[in-house]
Motif scaffolding. Structure first.
Motif, PDB file in Angstrom:
ATOM      1  N   ARG A 387       0.872  -1.179  -0.078  1.00 39.42           N
ATOM      2  CA  ARG A 387       0.011   0.016   0.026  1.00 39.42           C
ATOM      3  C   ARG A 387       0.907   1.142  -0.136  1.00 39.42           C
ATOM      4  NH1 ARG A 387      -5.270   0.546   1.333  1.00 39.42           N
ATOM      5  NH2 ARG A 387      -5.078   2.247   2.400  1.00 39.42           N
ATOM      6  N   ASN A 388       2.093   1.101   0.274  1.00 42.09           N
ATOM      7  CA  ASN A 388       2.904   2.362   0.780  1.00 42.09           C
ATOM      8  C   ASN A 388       4.128   2.416  -0.331  1.00 42.09           C
ATOM      9  OD1 ASN A 388       1.239   3.331   2.877  1.00 42.09           O
ATOM     10  ND2 ASN A 388       1.949   1.513   3.870  1.00 42.09           N
ATOM     11  N   ILE A 389       4.696   1.439  -0.838  1.00 34.10           N
ATOM     12  CA  ILE A 389       6.036   1.429  -1.297  1.00 34.10           C
ATOM     13  C   ILE A 389       5.995   2.108  -2.459  1.00 34.10           C
ATOM     14  CG2 ILE A 389       5.710  -0.784  -2.737  1.00 34.10           C
ATOM     15  CD1 ILE A 389       8.543  -1.369  -1.782  1.00 34.10           C
ATOM     16  N   ASN A 390       4.974   1.988  -3.357  1.00 33.81           N
ATOM     17  CA  ASN A 390       4.681   2.913  -4.379  1.00 33.81           C
ATOM     18  C   ASN A 390       4.326   4.482  -4.203  1.00 33.81           C
ATOM     19  OD1 ASN A 390       5.026   0.834  -6.357  1.00 33.81           O
ATOM     20  ND2 ASN A 390       2.801   0.147  -5.963  1.00 33.81           N
ATOM     21  N   ILE A 391       3.917   4.483  -3.163  1.00 36.36           N
ATOM     22  CA  ILE A 391       3.890   6.259  -2.662  1.00 36.36           C
ATOM     23  C   ILE A 391       5.228   6.545  -2.407  1.00 36.36           C
ATOM     24  CG2 ILE A 391       3.228   7.738  -0.940  1.00 36.36           C
ATOM     25  CD1 ILE A 391       0.917   6.227  -0.425  1.00 36.36           C
ATOM     26  N   MET A 392       6.037   5.904  -1.786  1.00 36.59           N
ATOM     27  CA  MET A 392       7.502   6.252  -1.501  1.00 36.59           C
ATOM     28  C   MET A 392       8.227   6.379  -2.994  1.00 36.59           C
ATOM     29  SD  MET A 392       8.052   6.989   1.535  1.00 36.59           S
ATOM     30  CE  MET A 392       9.918   7.415   1.124  1.00 36.59           C
ATOM     31  N   ILE A 393       8.055   5.502  -4.198  1.00 41.98           N
ATOM     32  CA  ILE A 393       8.661   5.662  -5.467  1.00 41.98           C
ATOM     33  C   ILE A 393       8.434   6.851  -6.019  1.00 41.98           C
ATOM     34  CG2 ILE A 393       8.776   4.617  -7.530  1.00 41.98           C
ATOM     35  CD1 ILE A 393       8.695   2.100  -6.251  1.00 41.98           C
ATOM     36  N   THR A 394       7.120   7.240  -5.844  1.00 40.26           N
ATOM     37  CA  THR A 394       6.679   8.334  -6.641  1.00 40.26           C
ATOM     38  C   THR A 394       7.400   9.489  -6.034  1.00 40.26           C
ATOM     39  OG1 THR A 394       4.489   7.470  -7.009  1.00 40.26           O
ATOM     40  CG2 THR A 394       4.693   9.733  -7.350  1.00 40.26           C
ATOM     41  N   MET A 395       7.201   9.834  -4.631  1.00 38.25           N
ATOM     42  CA  MET A 395       8.061  10.614  -4.050  1.00 38.25           C
ATOM     43  C   MET A 395       9.271  10.897  -4.266  1.00 38.25           C
ATOM     44  SD  MET A 395       5.285  12.458  -2.827  1.00 38.25           S
ATOM     45  CE  MET A 395       5.768  13.835  -1.946  1.00 38.25           C
ATOM     46  N   LEU A 396      10.036   9.707  -4.407  1.00 36.33           N
ATOM     47  CA  LEU A 396      11.383   9.866  -4.547  1.00 36.33           C
ATOM     48  C   LEU A 396      11.937  10.182  -6.015  1.00 36.33           C
ATOM     49  CD1 LEU A 396      12.541   6.273  -2.901  1.00 36.33           C
ATOM     50  CD2 LEU A 396      13.414   8.835  -2.162  1.00 36.33           C
ATOM     51  N   ILE A 397      11.035   9.644  -7.011  1.00 36.20           N
ATOM     52  CA  ILE A 397      11.227  10.315  -8.354  1.00 36.20           C
ATOM     53  C   ILE A 397      10.581  11.621  -8.504  1.00 36.20           C
ATOM     54  CG2 ILE A 397      10.258  10.107 -10.562  1.00 36.20           C
ATOM     55  CD1 ILE A 397      10.324   6.842 -10.132  1.00 36.20           C
ATOM     56  N   GLY A 398       9.945  12.030  -7.647  1.00 34.83           N
ATOM     57  CA  GLY A 398       9.412  13.507  -7.816  1.00 34.83           C
ATOM     58  C   GLY A 398      10.148  14.327  -7.266  1.00 34.83           C
ATOM     59  N   GLY A 399      10.926  14.033  -6.152  1.00 36.41           N
ATOM     60  CA  GLY A 399      12.334  14.765  -5.526  1.00 36.41           C
ATOM     61  C   GLY A 399      13.192  14.835  -6.705  1.00 36.41           C
ATOM     62  N   LEU A 400      13.654  13.690  -7.376  1.00 40.33           N
ATOM     63  CA  LEU A 400      14.733  13.645  -8.346  1.00 40.33           C
ATOM     64  C   LEU A 400      14.223  14.723  -9.491  1.00 40.33           C
ATOM     65  CD1 LEU A 400      17.640  12.499  -8.628  1.00 40.33           C
ATOM     66  CD2 LEU A 400      16.429  10.592  -9.956  1.00 40.33           C
ATOM     67  N   TRP A 401      12.994  14.718  -9.813  1.00 39.24           N
ATOM     68  CA  TRP A 401      12.658  15.516 -10.942  1.00 39.24           C
ATOM     69  C   TRP A 401      12.914  17.012 -10.601  1.00 39.24           C
ATOM     70  CZ3 TRP A 401       9.305  19.842 -11.207  1.00 39.24           C
ATOM     71  CH2 TRP A 401       9.228  20.272 -12.533  1.00 39.24           C
ATOM     72  N   HIS A 402      13.131  17.288  -9.305  1.00 41.33           N
ATOM     73  CA  HIS A 402      13.176  18.876  -9.057  1.00 41.33           C
ATOM     74  C   HIS A 402      14.680  19.332  -9.117  1.00 41.33           C
ATOM     75  CE1 HIS A 402       8.954  18.781  -7.413  1.00 41.33           C
ATOM     76  NE2 HIS A 402       9.249  20.031  -7.395  1.00 41.33           N
ATOM     77  N   GLY A 403      15.520  18.029  -9.066  1.00 39.43           N
ATOM     78  CA  GLY A 403      16.849  18.500  -9.047  1.00 39.43           C
ATOM     79  C   GLY A 403      17.862  17.260  -8.853  1.00 39.43           C
ATOM     80  N   ALA A 404      18.770  17.293 -10.039  1.00 36.75           N
ATOM     81  CA  ALA A 404      20.067  15.994 -10.081  1.00 36.75           C
ATOM     82  C   ALA A 404      20.923  16.069  -8.832  1.00 36.75           C
ATOM     83  CB  ALA A 404      20.573  16.283 -11.341  1.00 36.75           C
ATOM     84  N   SER A 405      20.197  15.722  -7.657  1.00 36.93           N
ATOM     85  CA  SER A 405      21.241  15.580  -6.460  1.00 36.93           C
ATOM     86  C   SER A 405      20.541  14.868  -5.342  1.00 36.93           C
ATOM     87  CB  SER A 405      21.399  17.309  -5.775  1.00 36.93           C
ATOM     88  OG  SER A 405      21.932  17.021  -4.630  1.00 36.93           O
ATOM     89  N   TRP A 406      21.240  14.326  -4.513  1.00 32.87           N
ATOM     90  CA  TRP A 406      20.769  13.240  -3.621  1.00 32.87           C
ATOM     91  C   TRP A 406      19.808  14.301  -2.554  1.00 32.87           C
ATOM     92  CZ3 TRP A 406      19.738   8.592  -4.393  1.00 32.87           C
ATOM     93  CH2 TRP A 406      20.503   7.859  -5.195  1.00 32.87           C
ATOM     94  N   LYS A 407      20.296  15.528  -2.313  1.00 30.98           N
ATOM     95  CA  LYS A 407      19.514  16.113  -1.472  1.00 30.98           C
ATOM     96  C   LYS A 407      18.032  16.298  -1.802  1.00 30.98           C
ATOM     97  CE  LYS A 407      21.092  20.834  -3.196  1.00 30.98           C
ATOM     98  NZ  LYS A 407      19.613  21.400  -3.214  1.00 30.98           N
ATOM     99  N   PHE A 408      17.829  16.281  -3.158  1.00 29.05           N
ATOM    100  CA  PHE A 408      16.459  16.363  -3.588  1.00 29.05           C
ATOM    101  C   PHE A 408      15.618  15.035  -3.326  1.00 29.05           C
ATOM    102  CE2 PHE A 408      17.977  20.093  -5.971  1.00 29.05           C
ATOM    103  CZ  PHE A 408      17.040  21.020  -5.766  1.00 29.05           C
ATOM    104  N   VAL A 409      16.664  13.885  -3.593  1.00 27.06           N
ATOM    105  CA  VAL A 409      15.790  12.665  -3.359  1.00 27.06           C
ATOM    106  C   VAL A 409      15.439  12.495  -2.006  1.00 27.06           C
ATOM    107  CG1 VAL A 409      16.369  10.212  -3.383  1.00 27.06           C
ATOM    108  CG2 VAL A 409      17.253  11.611  -5.319  1.00 27.06           C
ATOM    109  N   ILE A 410      16.458  13.036  -1.122  1.00 22.80           N
ATOM    110  CA  ILE A 410      15.893  12.907   0.366  1.00 22.80           C
ATOM    111  C   ILE A 410      14.995  13.730   0.897  1.00 22.80           C
ATOM    112  CG2 ILE A 410      17.121  13.604   2.744  1.00 22.80           C
ATOM    113  CD1 ILE A 410      19.627  12.939   1.512  1.00 22.80           C
ATOM    114  N   TRP A 411      14.843  15.040   0.381  1.00 20.14           N
ATOM    115  CA  TRP A 411      13.772  15.733   0.263  1.00 20.14           C
ATOM    116  C   TRP A 411      12.361  15.114  -0.179  1.00 20.14           C
ATOM    117  CZ3 TRP A 411      10.569  17.990  -4.006  1.00 20.14           C
ATOM    118  CH2 TRP A 411       9.921  19.023  -3.408  1.00 20.14           C
ATOM    119  N   GLY A 412      12.378  14.403  -1.297  1.00 20.32           N
ATOM    120  CA  GLY A 412      11.145  13.831  -1.991  1.00 20.32           C
ATOM    121  C   GLY A 412      10.909  12.562  -0.744  1.00 20.32           C
ATOM    122  N   GLY A 413      11.840  11.816  -0.504  1.00 17.14           N
ATOM    123  CA  GLY A 413      11.687  10.569   0.706  1.00 17.14           C
ATOM    124  C   GLY A 413      11.000  11.208   1.681  1.00 17.14           C
TER     125      GLY A 413
END
Length: 552
Positions: A387-413
Motif C-alpha cells: 500500500r505504501n511502497i509505490n507512494i515512496m517511489i513516486t515521491m522519490l522520483i518527484g524529488g529527483l525531478w526537481h533536481g539532480a542531487s541526492w538532497k532532492f531525493v532525500i527531500w522527496g523521501g
C-alpha cells in the motif's frame, strides 16, 4: 528600434522574463499582431507557434533544437501509435517515445548526478563529456559547442513530460493525434507555460486549439488580476525578502544564529511559493488574454491539513502527472512489484550513503532487505508494504525531478514518509474528525512546519551546507538577540507577515477581491495596475532574479 532588436535577439545575459520590462514590450508587440490574426484558427496556431519558438530561442538559444526534436519525434510517433492495429507495435512505439524523451531528459539533467554517484560509490574518477556537442562540432566542422560541460536547457522537464503524456494518452485510446504538426508544436511550446509550467495535458489543451476565441470583458479583467497577483507574489513576496534577508543567511548559515536561520527557512517557504505560484498566475493570465485556459497549479498549499493534502495543492499539474503516469501504472496502493522493492532498496541505500555515510547506509539497507524478506512470509506486513511502497517511489522520483542531487531525493523521501505516516496517524488521531477551528489550525500548523523544515534539503546548496545550517540551529539559537534580529530586518518580516496573512485569507475573501477588480471600471483597473507596478519596481533590484523553477 535598437531596443526592439535587443528584445527580440538572443542574449544569455538578458532572457525574456515576466518581471522585466523587455518581456512586456515583447508581449505588447505580439498581442497587437495577435489581434489581427486570432480569428483564423490555422493562422492563429502558426503565429503562436512561431512566437513561442522565438520566446524559447530568446530564453535558451540553440537549445531550441531539443524542443523541436521532441516535437517532431512525438508528433510522428503519436500518429504511428494511433494507426497501428497491432498491440505489440503500439507498445513498442510508446516505449520508444518514453525512452527517447526520458533519455534526452536524463542526458541533459542527470549526467553529472549519475557520474558523481558512480564515482563516489566505486571510488572512480570518470568525467562527463558532452558527446552530443562533440558530434555537432564534428558535423558542422566548427567548435561552437562546449564539449566539457552539459548545460541544462530551460523548461526541458516540463515539455518532456507533456510530450510523454501525449504519446501515452494516444496509446491508452484517451486521445486522437493531431493532424497538423503546427498545432502539435503550438501545444508543446505555448510560451506562457513553456519554461516553468504548469504541465499541460493534451486532452485539456488540444480542444482549445480548434475553438473560436472570444475574449470577454470578464476574461480580460480576470487575466489582468492574475498577472498583477503574480507580479506581487514574485517581486514582493519572493524576490524582496530573498535579496534583503534570506540569501545572506543561506549563503553563510554559520555566520548567523540558529533563530535567524529558522526565520530564513520560514521566509524561504514564502519565497518559493511566491516565486513559483507567481509565475503560474502570470502564465495563466497571459494565456487568458490570448483566449486559452491553463490548469490551476496551486490551491493555497499552506492551508493543507496533512502532507498528502499539501501535494494535492502544490504543483498540482506535476502531482497529478506522477499519479496518472507513474504511481497508478506501477501498482498504486494495490500491489508492489519486484521493480518497486528493488528501486526503493537501491534508492534508500544510495540516499542514506549520500547523507550519512557508507556504514549507516549499509545497516539501513540490510534492515530494509530483512523487512522485505519477512513480507514473503507475512501477508499482513506485505499488505502494508504494498500500500505504501509505490507512494515512496513516486515521491522519490518527484524529488529527483526537481533536481539532480541526492538532497532532492532525500527531500522527496521525507515528504513520502510524511504522506505514509499520516495514513496511519489518522486512524488513531483524537482530532481527525474534529470540526472546531482550533483543531484545523493545529493540523495546518503541524503540516506547515513539516513542509518548511524539510525544505532545507531543497534550498541547501550541498549536504555540507545543510550540515552547517543544522549546526547553527542546534548549537547557537541565541534567543537573547532574537528581538534585535526582528528589529534589524523589520521591513522584511512585515512583508513576510503580510504574505502569509494574504495566503491564509478565506477563499470567499479572495474571490470577492477578484470579482471586485474584474467588475471595476477600466480606469480603476488602470490605476491599480500602475500602483502595483510602482510597488513592485520600487522593491526590484538591479540584479537579475530568475524564477526558481527555471532550473528544473
Amino acid at each position: 528600434m535598437n531596443r526592439l532588436q535587443d528584445i527580440f535577439a538572443f542574449s544569455e545575459d538578458f532572457p525574456l522574463v515576466f518581471t522585466q520590462a523587455d518581456f512586456w514590450i515583447f508581449f505588447a508587440v505580439l498581442y497587437f499582431m495577435y489581434a489581427i490574426v486570432y480569428r483564423k484558427k490555422s493562422v492563429r496556431s502558426a503565429y503562436l507557434f512561431a512566437v513561442s519558438l522565438l520566446f524559447y530561442y530568446k530564453t535558451s538559444g540553440l537549445f531550441i533544437g531539443i524542443l523541436l526534436f521532441s516535437t517532431v519525434n512525438d508528433f510522428f510517433l503519436g500518429k504511428a501509435i494511433y494507426q497501428s492495429s497491432s498491440q505489440l507495435v503500439k507498445k513498442t512505439l510508446v516505449s520508444i517515445s518514453v525512452i527517447i524523451n526520458l533519455g534526452t531528459l536524463c542526458y541533459f539533467k542527470y549526467a553529472y548526478f549519475f557520474t558523481d554517484s558512480y564515482n563516489s560509490l566505486f571510488d572512480t574518477k570518470y568525467e562527463v563529456v558532452n558527446y552530443l556537442a562533440q558530434w555537432a562540432n564534428t558535423w558542422g566542422s566548427v567548435d561552437y559547442f562546449t564539449v566539457d560541460a552539459i548545460i541544462l536547457p530551460v523548461g526541458i522537464s516540463f515539455y518532456t513530460f507533456q510530450t510523454i503524456s501525449y504519446s501515452v494518452d494516444i496509446y491508452r485510446k484517451q486521445l486522437k493525434p493531431l493532424d497538423s504538426i503546427i498545432d502539435f508544436g503550438f501545444f508543446v511550446s505555448f510560451f506562457p507555460q513553456l519554461v516553468a509550467g504548469p504541465i499541460v495535458r493534451a486532452a485539456d489543451f488540444i480542444p482549445q486549439i480548434h475553438k473560436e476565441i472570444h475574449i470577454t470583458k470578464a476574461q480580460f479583467g480576470n487575466a489582468t488580476f492574475m498577472i498583477l497577483k503574480g507580479l506581487i507574489k514574485k517581486m514582493l513576496f519572493a524576490d524582496f525578502i530573498a535579496m534583503n534577508f534570506m540569501d545572506r543567511v543561506f549563503d553563510m548559515p554559520e555566520m548567523f544564529s540558529g533563530f535567524t536561520n529558522i526565520m530564513a527557512l520560514f521566509g524561504y517557504s514564502l519565497q518559493i511559493y511566491g516565486d513559483f505560484s507567481g509565475y503560474t498566475d502570470i502564465a495563466i493570465g497571459l494565456a487568458l488574454l490570448l483566449g486559452y485556459k491553463l490548469p490551476v497549479n496551486f490551491n493555497s498549499p499552506y492551508k493543507a491539513i496533512h502532507c498528502g493534502d499539501f501535494w494535492k495543492r502544490w504543483h498540482i499539474s506535476l502531482s497529478s502527472w506522477l499519479k496518472d503516469y507513474l504511481y497508478i501504472p506501477i501498482g498504486g496502493n494495490r500491489n508492489g512489484t519486484v521493480f518497486s522493492y528493488v528501486f526503493v532498496l537501491v534508492f534508500v541505500f544510495l540516499g542514506s550513503y549520500a547523507a550519512l555515510g557508507y556504514a549507516i547506509a549499509f545497516y539501513i539497507a540490510v534492515t530494509m532487505a530483512i523487512l522485505l524478506i519477512v513480507t514473503l512470509f507475512s501477508p499482513k506486513l506485505a499488505w502494508h508494504f504494498n500500500r505504501n511502497i509505490n507512494i515512496m517511489i513516486t515521491m522519490l522520483i518527484g524529488g529527483l525531478w526537481h533536481g539532480a542531487s541526492w538532497k532532492f531525493v532525500i527531500w522527496g523521501g521525507l515528504n513520502g514518509l510524511g504522506v505514509v505516516a499520516y495514513k496511519y496517524w489518522r486512524k488513531i488521531s483524537p482530532y481527525e474528525h474534529a470540526t472546531v477551528w482550533l483543531a484545523t489550525v493545529w493540523k495546518i500548523a503541524v503540516t506547515f512546519l513539516f513542509i518548511t523544515f524539510t525544505r532545507i534539503y531543497f534550498r541547501g546548496n550541498s549536504m555540507d551546507h545543510i550540515d552547517r545550517f543544522y549546526h547553527a540551529v542546534l548549537t547557537n539559537m541565541d534567543w537573547t538577540n532574537a528581538l534585535i534580529v526582528l528589529w534589524e530586518y523589520r521591513l522584511v518580516f512585515i512583508v513576510m507577515l503580510i504574505g502569509y496573512i494574504t495566503h491564509w485569507l478565506p477563499y470567499r475573501t479572495k474571490d470577492w477581491l477578484e470579482t471586485q477588480f474584474t467588475n471595476s471600471h477600466i480606469v480603476i483597473k488602470g490605476l491599480i495596475s500602475v500602483i502595483v507596478a510602482i510597488i513592485c519596481y520600487q522593491t526590484y533590484a538591479a540584479d537579475f532574479q530568475p524564477f526558481i523553477y527555471f532550473q528544473f
